[in-house]
Design an enzyme around this catalytic site. Sequence first.
Site, PDB file in Angstrom:
ATOM      1  N   ASP A  71      34.007  45.508  43.906  1.00  0.00           N
ATOM      2  CA  ASP A  71      34.040  44.138  44.411  1.00  0.00           C
ATOM      3  C   ASP A  71      33.529  44.178  45.843  1.00  0.00           C
ATOM      4  OD1 ASP A  71      34.845  41.305  44.434  1.00  0.00           O
ATOM      5  OD2 ASP A  71      36.394  41.940  45.844  1.00  0.00           O
ATOM      6  N   SER A  72      33.260  42.998  46.398  1.00  0.00           N
ATOM      7  CA  SER A  72      32.838  42.938  47.803  1.00  0.00           C
ATOM      8  C   SER A  72      33.976  43.366  48.736  1.00  0.00           C
ATOM      9  CB  SER A  72      32.435  41.514  48.153  1.00  0.00           C
ATOM     10  OG  SER A  72      33.575  40.675  48.106  1.00  0.00           O
TER      11      SER A  72
ATOM     12  N   TYR B 130      30.232  38.625  50.189  1.00  0.00           N
ATOM     13  CA  TYR B 130      28.906  38.642  49.578  1.00  0.00           C
ATOM     14  C   TYR B 130      28.400  37.225  49.283  1.00  0.00           C
ATOM     15  CZ  TYR B 130      28.995  43.665  48.260  1.00  0.00           C
ATOM     16  OH  TYR B 130      28.994  45.041  48.233  1.00  0.00           O
ATOM     17  N   GLY B 131      29.337  36.343  48.986  1.00  0.00           N
ATOM     18  CA  GLY B 131      28.986  35.065  48.377  1.00  0.00           C
ATOM     19  C   GLY B 131      28.082  34.156  49.174  1.00  0.00           C
TER      20      GLY B 131
ATOM     21  N   ASN C 239      32.845  37.982  40.801  1.00  0.00           N
ATOM     22  CA  ASN C 239      32.050  36.934  40.145  1.00  0.00           C
ATOM     23  C   ASN C 239      30.662  36.825  40.753  1.00  0.00           C
ATOM     24  OD1 ASN C 239      33.943  34.916  38.330  1.00  0.00           O
ATOM     25  ND2 ASN C 239      35.102  36.040  39.874  1.00  0.00           N
ATOM     26  N   THR C 240      30.580  37.029  42.063  1.00  0.00           N
ATOM     27  CA  THR C 240      29.298  36.885  42.761  1.00  0.00           C
ATOM     28  C   THR C 240      28.309  37.927  42.239  1.00  0.00           C
ATOM     29  OG1 THR C 240      30.529  36.103  44.671  1.00  0.00           O
ATOM     30  CG2 THR C 240      28.281  36.838  45.072  1.00  0.00           C
TER      31      THR C 240
ATOM     32  N   GLU D  48      40.587  38.177  52.929  1.00  0.00           N
ATOM     33  CA  GLU D  48      40.317  39.538  53.434  1.00  0.00           C
ATOM     34  C   GLU D  48      41.076  39.788  54.741  1.00  0.00           C
ATOM     35  OE1 GLU D  48      38.522  42.291  52.376  1.00  0.00           O
ATOM     36  OE2 GLU D  48      38.059  41.357  50.453  1.00  0.00           O
TER      37      GLU D  48
ATOM     38  N   CYS E   7      36.497  33.492  41.274  1.00  0.00           N
ATOM     39  CA  CYS E   7      36.327  34.530  42.295  1.00  0.00           C
ATOM     40  C   CYS E   7      37.575  35.400  42.198  1.00  0.00           C
ATOM     41  CB  CYS E   7      36.223  33.895  43.680  1.00  0.00           C
ATOM     42  SG  CYS E   7      36.304  35.107  45.026  1.00  0.00           S
ATOM     43  N   THR E   8      37.385  36.702  42.199  1.00  0.00           N
ATOM     44  CA  THR E   8      38.543  37.580  41.979  1.00  0.00           C
ATOM     45  C   THR E   8      39.484  37.633  43.183  1.00  0.00           C
ATOM     46  OG1 THR E   8      37.126  39.457  42.558  1.00  0.00           O
ATOM     47  CG2 THR E   8      37.472  39.026  40.208  1.00  0.00           C
TER      48      THR E   8
END
Length: 268
Positions: free
Chosen positions: A10-11, A42-43, A74-75, A154, A187-188
Amino acid sequence: MGNRPIGFFDSGLGGLTTIPYLAEQLPEEKIVYFGDTARTPYGSKAVSTIRQFAMEIADFLRTHDVKMIVTACNTVSATCLDLLREKYPDIPIIGVIEPAARTVARICDDSNNIGIIGTKATISGGAYEDAIARHKEGLSIYSEACPIFVPLIEEGILGNEITTLAIKYYLDRFIYSNHIDTLVLGCTHYPMIQDEIERLYPGLQIINPSMEVISAIETVLREKDMLAKGSEFENTFYASDLSENFLNMTNTILEGSRFKVAFKNLEL
Ligand code: DGL
């Protein structure tokens, strides 16, 4: 063969939200996770940048001899899945949008007003609409990008007035003007604010696709006879920046189990 680890990425820490479901449903599977905490989010980045990052991470996971890669983002699922599958045809690559779309198609019909929330890259490409339409046509789908949610999560800004304001900023108008009754967490990272969304919009049906993602993993592993049996491998969680929140989240999620957290720098 089946006792090789599954690679997740993931990001940042969002993909960690899927791990408890894996631990419960497939407790013998082992994980190598990479969270690109140094380069998140990332999105809001260009698709070409996201694709470059995704390829670097997949290369890194391959060095751990993973038997499968899960883009727990998801991105990345919206923008890179074809590319990754083309580059690594020898191992299964599972995205998170297809399982989510299956859930929507299963539980919704044309009486629902379905809202999809995600990052700018996920929402702007229409990946959810396309994936849902492959399973069921004629559903009323609305979508909204919520780019501030990932940086807040984050940072560990959760459950306070800033989170409430951010949620209301994106969702009040979206939910009320479109009469949304079902909201998909596209989105996770968003399961970490699910409680808060539920509190603000009582009665809203919320779809967190994590469980369906793990079922998709299980189906593929079973089909390919690659399910792990009593493996001894240690779970490892890598991050490109070992933020306090990443460490806290990993500890919370894997409380009591044996795992290792490590730093891994990836460069362009
Ligand atoms: N968890 C990622 C997703 O599901 C967040 C992407 C981002 O870093 O913006 O889309």
